[in-house]
Write a protein that holds these residues in place. Structure first.
Motif, short mmCIF file in Angstrom:
data_model
loop_
_atom_site.label_atom_id
_atom_site.label_comp_id
_atom_site.label_asym_id
_atom_site.label_seq_id
_atom_site.Cartn_x
_atom_site.Cartn_y
_atom_site.Cartn_z
N ARG A 90 0.79 -1.24 0.00
CA ARG A 90 0.00 0.00 0.00
C ARG A 90 0.82 1.30 0.00
N ALA A 91 0.12 2.36 -0.40
CA ALA A 91 0.79 3.64 -0.65
C ALA A 91 1.18 4.38 0.63
N HIS A 92 2.36 4.92 0.62
CA HIS A 92 2.81 5.80 1.70
C HIS A 92 3.92 6.70 1.15
N ARG A 93 4.36 7.62 1.99
CA ARG A 93 5.52 8.44 1.62
C ARG A 93 6.34 8.74 2.86
N HIS A 94 7.60 9.05 2.66
CA HIS A 94 8.51 9.35 3.76
C HIS A 94 9.64 10.21 3.24
N ASN A 95 10.34 10.86 4.16
CA ASN A 95 11.45 11.70 3.67
C ASN A 95 12.77 10.94 3.60
N THR A 131 7.83 11.34 -1.99
CA THR A 131 6.95 10.96 -3.10
C THR A 131 6.09 9.77 -2.66
N TRP A 132 4.80 9.81 -3.04
CA TRP A 132 3.89 8.69 -2.76
C TRP A 132 4.33 7.49 -3.57
N HIS A 133 4.32 6.31 -2.94
CA HIS A 133 4.66 5.11 -3.71
C HIS A 133 3.92 3.88 -3.20
N ASP A 134 3.43 3.06 -4.15
CA ASP A 134 2.84 1.76 -3.84
C ASP A 134 3.30 0.79 -4.92
N HIS A 135 3.39 -0.50 -4.53
CA HIS A 135 3.95 -1.52 -5.43
C HIS A 135 2.88 -2.55 -5.81
N TYR A 165 -0.95 6.90 2.91
CA TYR A 165 -1.95 7.44 2.00
C TYR A 165 -3.33 7.01 2.51
N GLU A 166 -4.38 7.79 2.16
CA GLU A 166 -5.72 7.48 2.69
C GLU A 166 -6.31 6.19 2.13
N LYS A 167 -5.80 5.77 0.96
CA LYS A 167 -6.25 4.49 0.37
C LYS A 167 -5.03 3.60 0.14
N ASP A 168 -5.29 2.33 -0.26
CA ASP A 168 -4.18 1.41 -0.54
C ASP A 168 -3.37 1.86 -1.76
N GLU A 169 -4.10 2.37 -2.76
CA GLU A 169 -3.45 2.76 -4.01
C GLU A 169 -3.66 4.24 -4.28
#
Ligand code: GTQ
Ligand code: FE2
Length: 332
Positions: A90-95, A131-135, A165-169
């Motif tokens: 699922r989508a997330h972001r980090h520095n 940057t937001w990223h999901d795989h 992120y608020e959703k998985d993707e």
């Protein structure tokens, strides 16, 4: 007054005389090599044991026995991820800035800030700081890639930020390949300061390998063989401000000269087998293995294969250069 009395008096007040201090040296980290077989075995077992919704990232990190923290080096980290067919990490972001280097499998993609980046063996995909990223794995087989992160550096600076992120993707808002079209040789002259952090990007293996094979003997480095840096396509500088990604090819039986520098590097053997002399000892490597060369240790590489050997690596040279701390010494 006795010195010991003074010392204990100061200590009571959270003070310390500098005469007690020894400045620690940089040499505590030691080289280490992680073999592929136990790592692959662990990944395959994890793919059956741990659900992706449970793990967020089904990843195994390489931990050096020579560090006080659970990390591959004091600045950079290698972890390996496995994603099963149909799964979504699922989508997330980090520095933390991260990279993916695909080790085995295909038919997967990483979405980064609204664009899908296809993942095939040898491809390098960038997910810059924030940057937001999901795989996603849309193929029939599991896919395994190497994650390179500047996490230990960010954590040592106490500045880590992380957001789900608020959703998985995340929504896809760009065409596949758009980043390459936008940042190619005909591009907008408008400046975007965000680009200094690095840009979402895919370096396709097909192109990287062509670039490696195009290098002539005159392009080779006595310490590195045929080495390419994956540059930020906007600045032509390092991949990220915190991390440089590189790939190098050694010809059959090639042996490099020895040098040392104040950047730390993590290596992954993409192809072949060989030996790297580091400090007093040496590391014997073959395809799938990973190893760390700590800073300021003399090292040289030797390809033991009858064919070319290829190493992918990340290093913290941009940090050292940025802080005016980069030094290098070469064997004469
Ligand atoms: O794929 O987003 O191995 O955020 C460690 C942290 C992978 C990822 C890791 C991460 C990721
Ligand atoms: Fe991440």
């Amino acid at each position: 007054m006795k010195l010991t009395e003074l010392d204990s008096e100061l200590e009571k007040n959270q003070l310390s005389g500098f005469w007690k201090t020894r400045v620690p040296s940089h040499s505590s980290e030691a080289p280490y090599l992680w073999k592929w077989e136990p790592l692959l075995d662990g990944l395959l077992k994890a793919s059956e044991t741990i659900g992706i919704e449970q793990a967020e990232r089904r990843a195994i990190r390489l931990v050096s026995p020579h560090l006080p923290i659970k990390s591959t080096s004091h600045t950079l980290q290698f972890t390996f991820s496995i994603v099963n067919p149909g799964e979504v990490a699922r989508a997330h972001r980090h520095n933390m800035a991260a990279i993916r280097f695909v080790v085995q499998g295909k038919g997967a993609y990483t979405a980064v800030d609204g664009e899908k980046f296809p993942m095939e063996e040898g491809d390098l995909i960038l997910t810059p700081n924030w940057t937001w990223h999901d795989h996603h794995n849309e193929s029939e087989d599991p896919i395994i890639w190497l994650d390179g992160l500047d996490g230990p550096l960010i954590q040592s600076l106490n500045v880590l930020f992380f957001e789900d992120y608020e959703k998985d993707e995340q929504p896809i808002t760009r065409q596949t390949g758009e980043s390459l079209n936008r940042l190619g040789f005909a591009r907008s002259p408008k400046e975007n300061k965000d680009h200094l952090r690095g840009v979402p990007f895919r370096y396709a293996w097909k192109e990287t390998y062509k670039a490696l094979k195009t290098m002539s003997d005159g392009d080779r480095d006595p310490y590195e063989g045929a080495l390419l840096r994956y540059v930020n396509p906007v600045t032509a500088g390092f991949t990220y401000p915190t991390m440089s990604c590189e790939i190098q090819l050694f010809k059959a039986k090639e042996k490099t000269k020895s040098h040392r520098h104040t950047s730390t590097a993590l290596y992954h053997v993409f192809k072949g087998r060989g030996r790297t002399a580091v400090g007093e000892g040496h590391l014997e490597w073959k395809q799938g293995d990973s190893f760390v060369i700590p800073l300021w240790q003399w090292h040289s590489h030797e390809n033991l294969a009858d064919d070319e050997s290829i190493l992918f690596s990340i290093n913290d040279r941009p940090v050292m250069e940025g802080l005016q701390l980069y030094r290098e010494e070469a064997e004469n």
